[in-house]
Design a protein around this motif. Structure first.
Motif, PDB file in Angstrom:
ATOM      1  N   LYS A  42       0.807  -1.225   0.000  1.00 22.51           N
ATOM      2  CA  LYS A  42       0.000   0.000   0.000  1.00 22.51           C
ATOM      3  C   LYS A  42       0.840   1.276   0.000  1.00 22.51           C
ATOM      4  O   LYS A  42       0.302   2.374  -0.067  1.00 22.51           O
ATOM      5  N   PHE A  43       2.183   1.128   0.110  1.00 24.22           N
ATOM      6  CA  PHE A  43       3.046   2.307   0.070  1.00 24.22           C
ATOM      7  C   PHE A  43       3.102   2.885  -1.338  1.00 24.22           C
ATOM      8  O   PHE A  43       3.260   2.150  -2.314  1.00 24.22           O
ATOM      9  N   ASP A  44       2.980   4.223  -1.459  1.00 28.34           N
ATOM     10  CA  ASP A  44       3.357   4.836  -2.726  1.00 28.34           C
ATOM     11  C   ASP A  44       4.842   5.161  -2.637  1.00 28.34           C
ATOM     12  O   ASP A  44       5.482   4.976  -1.601  1.00 28.34           O
ATOM     13  N   LEU A  48       7.338   5.182   0.628  1.00 26.04           N
ATOM     14  CA  LEU A  48       8.414   4.196   0.679  1.00 26.04           C
ATOM     15  C   LEU A  48       9.751   4.857   0.968  1.00 26.04           C
ATOM     16  O   LEU A  48      10.562   4.334   1.745  1.00 26.04           O
ATOM     17  N   SER A  49       9.981   6.020   0.383  1.00 28.00           N
ATOM     18  CA  SER A  49      11.269   6.709   0.560  1.00 28.00           C
ATOM     19  C   SER A  49      11.460   7.224   1.991  1.00 28.00           C
ATOM     20  O   SER A  49      12.585   7.479   2.414  1.00 28.00           O
ATOM     21  N   THR A  50      10.376   7.358   2.743  1.00 26.11           N
ATOM     22  CA  THR A  50      10.500   7.844   4.125  1.00 26.11           C
ATOM     23  C   THR A  50      10.805   6.721   5.109  1.00 26.11           C
ATOM     24  O   THR A  50      11.319   6.975   6.190  1.00 26.11           O
ATOM     25  N   VAL A  51      10.483   5.480   4.746  1.00 29.44           N
ATOM     26  CA  VAL A  51      10.680   4.358   5.665  1.00 29.44           C
ATOM     27  C   VAL A  51      11.841   3.459   5.252  1.00 29.44           C
ATOM     28  O   VAL A  51      12.233   2.563   6.005  1.00 29.44           O
ATOM     29  N   THR A  60      11.739  -4.928  -2.486  1.00 36.45           N
ATOM     30  CA  THR A  60      10.318  -4.867  -2.815  1.00 36.45           C
ATOM     31  C   THR A  60       9.512  -4.244  -1.680  1.00 36.45           C
ATOM     32  O   THR A  60       9.945  -4.217  -0.527  1.00 36.45           O
ATOM     33  N   LYS A  61       8.330  -3.772  -2.021  1.00 37.32           N
ATOM     34  CA  LYS A  61       7.456  -3.200  -0.994  1.00 37.32           C
ATOM     35  C   LYS A  61       7.075  -4.244   0.055  1.00 37.32           C
ATOM     36  O   LYS A  61       6.958  -3.929   1.236  1.00 37.32           O
TER      37      LYS A  61
END
Length: 257
Positions: A42-44, A48-51, A60-61
């Motif tokens: 569910k990450f855009d 994703l770049s913040t976590v 992968t996500k």
């Protein structure tokens, strides 16, 4: 109250896995808590770049979500009154005598050392054991291992990994890396106590990680991580290979990586 919590990582949508785990633990009258897994799908890209760090072996996500889910379990342990926690993914078979093994692990817990004890199979371990959980199961120091579907972590290890592994830069089961970086000590119960259920194992909730392009990116990221290792980590590794390795007897398991 038991001194060892049992946390089960589970996506809310995976109700079949939740029911399976609940049924097993209820049948052996053991207390447990579900940890709501982080759904990486569910990450855009901005989220994703913040976590996740730019240089990350978790590509992968799904891998990032899995790593965050384990960190969420560690945070739950740190905030609790428990000394240790058994972390389970939701696709495993639990032995009916798990409480007895957990009691023995707790008796031998050193709260001043950050320690993880794997209950899954490992690749390489010291032949000499540290102690036993029963007459057939023994705790050995680990040389090489993956798999994060069942392990016991003490509070100090949870605190340390929370600090060292966020933002995410590796997958949840990079035990050999965590050991070589000096974050935690890794042990394992031999033979293994926790194994995956055949049906659920074939239906992974972490997609795309075996695609060729993902594997190529992993190789590139791992080379970057190796190059950026602190000097003391490189020295520790060199000393292990040059000296320590020749004075300890190591056993190998023939399990696929």
């Amino acid at each position: 109250m038991s001194k060892v919590a049992i946390f089960i990582i589970n996506l809310p949508a995976s109700t079949d896995r939740r029911d399976f785990m609940q049924s097993q633990l209820a049948s052996i009258s053991t207390e447990f808590t579900f940890i709501e897994a982080v759904d990486g799908s569910k990450f855009d890209n901005a989220e994703l770049s913040t976590v996740k760090k730019e240089v990350s072996y978790a590509i992968t996500k799904g891998e990032v979500g899995c790593a965050l889910s384990h960190l969420k379990a560690y945070e739950t342990l740190v905030k609790s009154d428990y000394d240790m926690a058994l972390i389970l993914e939701d696709d495993v078979i639990i032995p009916s005598d798990i409480d007895m093994h957990l009691s023995r692990l707790h008796e031998n817990n050193n709260s001043k050392r950050a320690t993880i004890t794997l209950l899954s199979e490992v690749y390489k371990y010291y032949e000499k054991n540290s102690f036993s959980t029963d007459e057939n199961h023994h705790v050995h120091k680990v040389v090489d291992a993956t798999f994060a579907h069942g392990y016991v972590i003490n509070k100090l290890a949870a605190e340390r990994l929370l600090k060292k592994l966020y933002p995410v830069w590796c997958v949840a089961d990079q035990w050999t890396t965590f050991k070589e970086f000096g974050f935690v000590d890794i042990y394992a119960v031999i033979p293994s106590l926790i194994n995956t259920h055949d049906v659920f194992e074939k239906k992974t909730t972490i997609e795309n990680r075996k695609l060729d392009n993902v594997q190529e990116e992993k190789k590139r990221m791992w080379n970057e991580i190796k190059k950026s290792r602190p000097l003391k980590v490189k020295i520790r590794r060199s000393l292990w290979l040059a000296f320590v390795r020749h004075f300890v007897s190591i056993k190998k398991n023939s399990i696929p990586k």
